[in-house]
Motif scaffolding. Structure first.
Motif, mmCIF file in Angstrom:
data_model
loop_
_atom_site.group_PDB
_atom_site.id
_atom_site.type_symbol
_atom_site.label_atom_id
_atom_site.label_comp_id
_atom_site.label_asym_id
_atom_site.label_seq_id
_atom_site.Cartn_x
_atom_site.Cartn_y
_atom_site.Cartn_z
ATOM 1 N N ILE A 154 9.160 12.952 -6.626
ATOM 2 C CA ILE A 154 7.644 12.955 -7.136
ATOM 3 C C ILE A 154 7.427 14.022 -7.841
ATOM 4 O O ILE A 154 6.700 13.622 -9.005
ATOM 5 C CB ILE A 154 6.689 12.833 -5.712
ATOM 6 N N GLU A 195 5.099 4.857 -9.318
ATOM 7 C CA GLU A 195 4.398 4.131 -8.132
ATOM 8 C C GLU A 195 4.274 2.608 -8.280
ATOM 9 O O GLU A 195 4.663 1.674 -7.456
ATOM 10 C CB GLU A 195 3.010 4.669 -7.736
ATOM 11 N N LEU A 234 6.420 10.324 -0.660
ATOM 12 C CA LEU A 234 5.432 9.141 -1.050
ATOM 13 C C LEU A 234 6.026 8.099 -0.269
ATOM 14 O O LEU A 234 7.342 7.588 -0.612
ATOM 15 C CB LEU A 234 5.228 8.935 -2.416
ATOM 16 N N ARG A 271 0.648 10.724 -1.760
ATOM 17 C CA ARG A 271 1.122 10.926 -3.181
ATOM 18 C C ARG A 271 1.240 12.146 -3.448
ATOM 19 O O ARG A 271 2.069 12.413 -4.605
ATOM 20 C CB ARG A 271 -0.047 10.490 -4.036
ATOM 21 N N GLY A 272 1.164 13.194 -2.709
ATOM 22 C CA GLY A 272 1.056 14.394 -3.260
ATOM 23 C C GLY A 272 2.589 15.174 -2.341
ATOM 24 O O GLY A 272 2.842 15.024 -1.266
ATOM 25 N N SER A 273 3.424 15.549 -3.332
ATOM 26 C CA SER A 273 4.967 16.026 -2.794
ATOM 27 C C SER A 273 4.560 17.246 -1.923
ATOM 28 O O SER A 273 5.803 17.598 -1.210
ATOM 29 C CB SER A 273 5.681 16.215 -4.009
ATOM 30 N N LEU A 321 3.785 9.779 -12.668
ATOM 31 C CA LEU A 321 3.662 9.274 -11.553
ATOM 32 C C LEU A 321 3.138 8.007 -11.271
ATOM 33 O O LEU A 321 3.660 7.062 -10.542
ATOM 34 C CB LEU A 321 2.690 10.351 -10.482
ATOM 35 N N ASN A 322 2.230 7.556 -12.125
ATOM 36 C CA ASN A 322 1.733 6.132 -11.958
ATOM 37 C C ASN A 322 2.779 4.982 -12.297
ATOM 38 O O ASN A 322 2.850 3.931 -11.751
ATOM 39 C CB ASN A 322 0.491 5.777 -13.032
ATOM 40 N N VAL A 338 5.870 13.740 -11.815
ATOM 41 C CA VAL A 338 4.488 14.340 -12.133
ATOM 42 C C VAL A 338 4.689 15.472 -13.372
ATOM 43 O O VAL A 338 3.911 15.435 -14.255
ATOM 44 C CB VAL A 338 4.123 15.251 -10.879
ATOM 45 N N ILE A 372 5.842 3.711 0.427
ATOM 46 C CA ILE A 372 4.925 2.482 0.082
ATOM 47 C C ILE A 372 5.806 1.482 0.772
ATOM 48 O O ILE A 372 6.980 1.388 1.018
ATOM 49 C CB ILE A 372 5.598 2.046 -1.619
ATOM 50 N N ASP A 381 0.917 -1.023 0.009
ATOM 51 C CA ASP A 381 -0.024 0.042 0.002
ATOM 52 C C ASP A 381 0.879 1.246 0.078
ATOM 53 O O ASP A 381 1.772 1.264 0.350
ATOM 54 C CB ASP A 381 -0.920 0.047 1.113
ATOM 55 N N ASP A 382 0.329 2.299 -0.336
ATOM 56 C CA ASP A 382 1.083 3.586 -0.227
ATOM 57 C C ASP A 382 0.384 4.562 0.475
ATOM 58 O O ASP A 382 -0.957 4.577 0.909
ATOM 59 C CB ASP A 382 1.168 4.215 -1.723
#
Length: 101
Positions: free
Chosen positions: A73, A86, A18, A11-13, A82-83, A77, A20, A7-8
């Motif tokens: 991050i 991750e 971030l 996500r926002g810098s 970003l995906n 972005v 994980i 899980d993470d």
């Protein structure tokens, strides 16, 4: 049978890294996690999450945590990727969680 979960968070810098995390656990020990009250971390208070962390690492076979700094991050972005970052890091966490068994 071994089970791995990942899980993470964060996500926002703007609010930090971030993070994980992943665990590997023998399927027969899943009920121990349920007895502890492990569930979606967003539904738990920060204090409860901290207490559960200490108990979870006693039960699992292995775990691994990756922290991705805001600068990284931001770079991904900017590249609209970003995906991918991750997914790559989640795969790394899963691989390392299974190696440490």
């Amino acid at each position: 049978m071994k089970i791995c979960g990942v899980d993470d968070a964060g996500r926002g810098s703007m609010i930090g890294p971030l993070v994980i995390a992943g665990i590997s656990i023998d399927k027969k020990n899943i009920r121990k996690l349920r007895k502890l009250g492990v569930r979606d971390s967003k539904k738990l208070s920060p204090k409860k999450r901290e207490l559960l962390y200490k108990e979870i690492i006693k039960i699992v076979d292995a775990y691994h945590v990756v922290r991705i700094p805001p600068k990284t991050i931001d770079k991904f972005v900017f590249e609209h990727n970003l995906n991918h970052l991750e997914a790559k890091k989640m795969a790394e966490v899963i691989r390392l969680s299974l190696i440490h068994i």
